[in-house]
Design an enzyme around this catalytic site. Sequence first.
Site, PDB file in Angstrom:
ATOM      1  N   HIS A 125     -34.390 -46.378  -0.268  1.00  9.89           N
ATOM      2  CA  HIS A 125     -32.956 -46.329  -0.551  1.00  9.89           C
ATOM      3  C   HIS A 125     -32.670 -46.581  -2.030  1.00  9.89           C
ATOM      4  O   HIS A 125     -31.828 -45.933  -2.620  1.00  9.89           O
ATOM      5  CB  HIS A 125     -32.248 -47.384   0.319  1.00  9.89           C
ATOM      6  CG  HIS A 125     -30.773 -47.338   0.254  1.00  9.89           C
ATOM      7  ND1 HIS A 125     -30.028 -46.455   1.003  1.00  9.89           N
ATOM      8  CD2 HIS A 125     -29.880 -48.063  -0.460  1.00  9.89           C
ATOM      9  CE1 HIS A 125     -28.751 -46.632   0.756  1.00  9.89           C
ATOM     10  NE2 HIS A 125     -28.623 -47.600  -0.128  1.00  9.89           N
ATOM     11  N   HIS A 165     -23.772 -44.375   4.672  1.00  9.40           N
ATOM     12  CA  HIS A 165     -23.922 -45.685   5.307  1.00  9.40           C
ATOM     13  C   HIS A 165     -24.274 -45.445   6.764  1.00  9.40           C
ATOM     14  O   HIS A 165     -23.601 -45.918   7.683  1.00  9.40           O
ATOM     15  CB  HIS A 165     -22.642 -46.513   5.149  1.00  9.40           C
ATOM     16  CG  HIS A 165     -22.930 -47.892   4.653  1.00  9.40           C
ATOM     17  ND1 HIS A 165     -22.240 -49.004   5.040  1.00  9.40           N
ATOM     18  CD2 HIS A 165     -23.872 -48.352   3.790  1.00  9.40           C
ATOM     19  CE1 HIS A 165     -22.724 -50.081   4.428  1.00  9.40           C
ATOM     20  NE2 HIS A 165     -23.715 -49.697   3.662  1.00  9.40           N
TER      21      HIS A 165
END
Lengths: 740, 229
Positions: free
Chosen positions: A49, A95
Site C-alpha cells: 500500500h 478504502h
Amino acid sequence: MFNNHIAITPDLVRDHGLKPDEYERILQLIGRPPTMTELGIFSAMWNEHCSYKSSRLWLKTLPTKGERVIHGPGENAGVVDIGDGDVVVFKMESHNHPSYIEPYQGAATGVGGILRDVFTMGARPIAAMNSLRFGSPDHPRTQHVVSGVVAGVGGYGNSFGVPTVGGEVNFHPRYNGNCLVNAFAAGIAKADGIFLSEAKGVGLPVVYLGSKTGRDGMGGATMASAEFDDDSDEKRPTVQVGDPFSEKVLLEACLELMQTGAVIAIQDMGAAGLTCSAVEMGAKGNLGLELDLDKVPCRETHMSAYEMMLSESQERMLMVLDPARHAAAEAVFVKWGLDFAVVGKTTDTLRFVVTHHGEVMADLPIKELGDEAPLYDRPWVETPKRPVIAAADVPAPDDLGDALLTLISSPDLCSRRWVVEQYDHYVMGNTVQHPGGDAGVVRLNGGPKGLAFTADVTPRYCEADPYEGGKQAIAESWRNLSAVGSLPIAVTDNLNFGNPERPEIMGQFVGCLKGIGDACRALDYPIVSGNVSLYNETNGQAILPTPTIGGVGLIADVEKTVGLGFRGAGEAIVLIGDTTGWLGQSIYLREICGREEGAPPPVDLAQEKRHGDFVRDLVTAGKISAAHDLSDGGLGIALAEMALAGNIGAAITLPDTVLPPHALLFGEDQGRYVVTVAAAGLETLRAAAKAAGVPATVVGAVGGSELTVSALTGASLCTISVQTLRERHEAWFPAFMGAA
Amino acid sequence: MKSAVVVFPGINRDNDMAHALEVVSGSKAHMVWHADTELPDVDVVVVPGGFSYGDYLRCGAIAARAPIMAAVRRHAERGGFVLGVCNGFQILTEAGLLPGVLMRNASLKFVCKLVHLRVDNANTAFSSAYAAGEVFRTPVAHGEGNYFADDETVKRLEGEGRVVFRYVDTAGNRGTGGNPNGAVNDIAGILNEAGNVLGMMPHPENLVEPIQGGTDGRGIFASVLAAVA
C-alpha cells in the site's frame, strides 16, 4: 510492558507482512536486527500500500506531464493549472479492505483521507465523488455493505460540507468478498498557494496538529496489503474511526494557518500515520527527523512507541513550522480548539530517530526507508484474447420493449436515487449539474468558470481484454466530460486488482496500464495522481480488474453546459459515431442472455478525439440542447435515460436494416453520443459533422409521453410510456435495500 | 439590510448563506464567531446549516449554549429578526427560541433532494414576497429534520398562523409523498410567537441564482429585506 528489544523471529516478520528476503534486506540495510518499533516502521513503509513495490515499475510508464500539470504523482494530490492563477488539486484513493470489514467507518474514513490529501496541499475541497463496487445482490452480505458504505460516505462528506457530485455504483459476484470504495476529492487553490511535504531547514520544530492518537487503525496499511479469508471479520479493530467534525475544523485551521506564512512543510497522517508522514517529510527534504513520542497527544494511556508509530487515528497533520511565526500559528490552533504539540525537529543527520521515555526506540536511515523499499518486476502473462461475438450470433429478445425495461431496471442500470439522496450535493451552492448526468459540474466561486468531474471504468471489459478495457476507461471518462461541454484536462487513477504475485493478475495490471497510457497520450489527458490497491482477493478469487478513472474537465462558462435530459418537443435526436452492434461483453448479453462472453468493444482513440471535440464544440457554442455519452446498454439505455431526465418521450426510427434491432439498440460500440438539436439547427449540425468527418445520424425526434422505437420499414418495435420507464427504473434499489 | 451569520465550528453552509444574503440584499453579511459575546449592529441574524460541534450529541444542543447565543437571544427579545436554517433551526429549538424538536428523519437516513414547500402564511416578515398558497422548490439536506411538538403546541402554531411553510407535492397537496422526513403535519418552517424568529429545515440559500437551478429561495431573503426597509 512493551519490550522494544524482543528477538525478531520469523513468525514476527511474517505477521508484519514482510517476506523472508525483505527481512534480509532490512538486516543488510541497518547492519543489525531491528528493534520491535523499527520492525513496525519497516512493515509500514514496505507494505504494498505504501511502497507500491509491485506496481512502481509500470506506473512509471504512464504519461504524467502536460502543459497544465504543475505537480504530478508523488505529492498528496495532483495539481493542475486552470488559468487565472487558479489550480485544481485532486486525487482518488481506495478504502476497499476497511470498507468490507466495517462498511460505515471504512467508507467514512476513505472520504476523510482523500479530503485531507487535498487540503493538506492548501486547497479548499469543492467536490467529491465515490466509485463503489459491491458483490452480487444475492450475496447475503451485500445489502449490509451497501447500506453501511453509502451511509458512511454521506455521514462524512455531508458533515464536512463538500458536495458529492458524481460516482458509480455497480454490482458483480466477483466483489462478493471484497467491495471497492474509491473516494475522489477535488479542491481549488491559488497556484502560488500550494503546500508540499518536503521539509526545509535544520533544527526546525515538527508540529503535530489535530485529533489525539489512539490505538485505532493499528497496522491498517499492512491489512490493506493482504488477501482476505473467512476470518477477515477479526480484522475489525484495524479499521479507523472517522470524525468529520475534527476534519472540518482541521481544514479551516490549516487553511487559516497557511495564510499566516508559518507553514514550511505539511503532511497529513494517512496510511501508516506518524511513520509515513514523518519519513516522507524528512526524506523529501534530504533531512533527518527526530520524534519525541512523549510529546504526542494520546487518547489512550500506556501507548507504546510501536503503537504510536503504527496508529492510523484519523484527522491528524504533521508540519514543519517557521519558529519566527510560532505565535501566529498558535493563535490559529487555539481559536479552532485543536490539539497541537511540538513533537520533534528536523536534523542534518539523514536519520529517523524516535525516542520514548528518554530511550531511543528507532534509529534508521531516513532516505533508505523509502528509496530502498523492495521493487518487484513481477512475472506476468498476457490475458488470452476472447473471440469477437457477431451480432447475428446473439439471440433477439422475445420482446424488445421488455428487454429495455429489464435492462433499465437491472441492478447496474437502475436509478441510483436511493444512494445519491443520502449525499449532500447542494452544499457550497455551486453545483450546476447534480449526480445522475454524465458528469457533475461545479461553478468556481464567482463564476463563470467551472469544473466537471466523472468516475469511470467498465471492469468486465478490463477482465475480457485488459488493454482495450484500460483504453475504454479513459475514453469513457473523456467522453463524459466532453458531453457536458468541458475540456478534459487531467486524470487520477485508482487501480484495484487482485494478487500481483499471480502472473495472470499481474498481466491484467500490465495490460490495463498499457491501455490507460496509450489512451491518455492520444487524448492529451495526463495522469496527475492516483493510488494502487492490490491483493483484492478473497479465498483465492480476485475481483474484476478495476482501474477506476477520475477525470476532471474545465469549463470556461458554466452557463454553456448541457445536461442529458430531452428538452423541447420536436427537437431532432442525432446519434454521433459509428454503430456496428457490438454485443460482446454487453449488458444485454449478460442480463438478457445470461452470458458474460466475448471480446469487449474496441476503442479507436483517434475517432474518440474527433467525436468528443466535435460534441464539446457543439455544447460550448450553444448549438445543442442535450448530450449524453453512450456506454452500458448502448443507444436504447441512453435514449431511455434522456427521456427520464427530461420527462418527455421520443419517437425513434432505427437507422439500419442490416443489423438486428437488439444489436442497434443495445450494442456498446464506443466513441458515441446522442445529442438533441432544434429543427432549425439540424442542417448546420449535419454540415459541421460532415466537415469534421464525424458520423451524425438522425434517429428520431423528441416529444410525447412515450418512447417509441420503429424499424426503418416503419414497423413498430416497441412503445413504452415514460411513466412505465420511470417506475421500472426507480423500483429496484429501494426494493433491494428494503428498510435498510 | 445589515445581516450577521453566526459561525460555530462544524457549520458548513455559512458561506452559502452569506452569499445568498449578498445576492439578494446587495450587502455583505458580518460573520460572527461562536465564542464572541456581542453581535454587530444588524437587522437580521442568521444561524446557518451544518453540523455544529459535529452534532454528536443531540443536534444543536451544544451550539444552543455557545457564548454568542446570549447575544442572539437579546437580539430576538429586542424584536430583531432571527432566521435559523437546518442546523440553525435545530439550534433555535434547543435554545428555546422556537418550540418543538427536530428528530431523526422517519427514514433514518440523511436526505438530500429538491422538495416543494407551500406558503401557508404569506403575511410574515419571512414570507411576504410569496403569495399565500404559493408552491416553491427548495433543497433539503439533513438527517434530523423530523419536526415534532406536542399536540397542543402544534395546534397553537397552526391556529396562530405560525406554520409558515409545509412540505407538499408539486401540485401543492399534502399527504402524497412530499414530506421528506416525517415531520408532524408536514411542517417545514415555523415562526415564534412574536413573529420575528423563523426556523426552517430546507435551504433557500442554495436556490437564489438561475445557475443553481432556480431562484425560488430568494423570497425568504427578499421578505426580510422588505421588512427591515
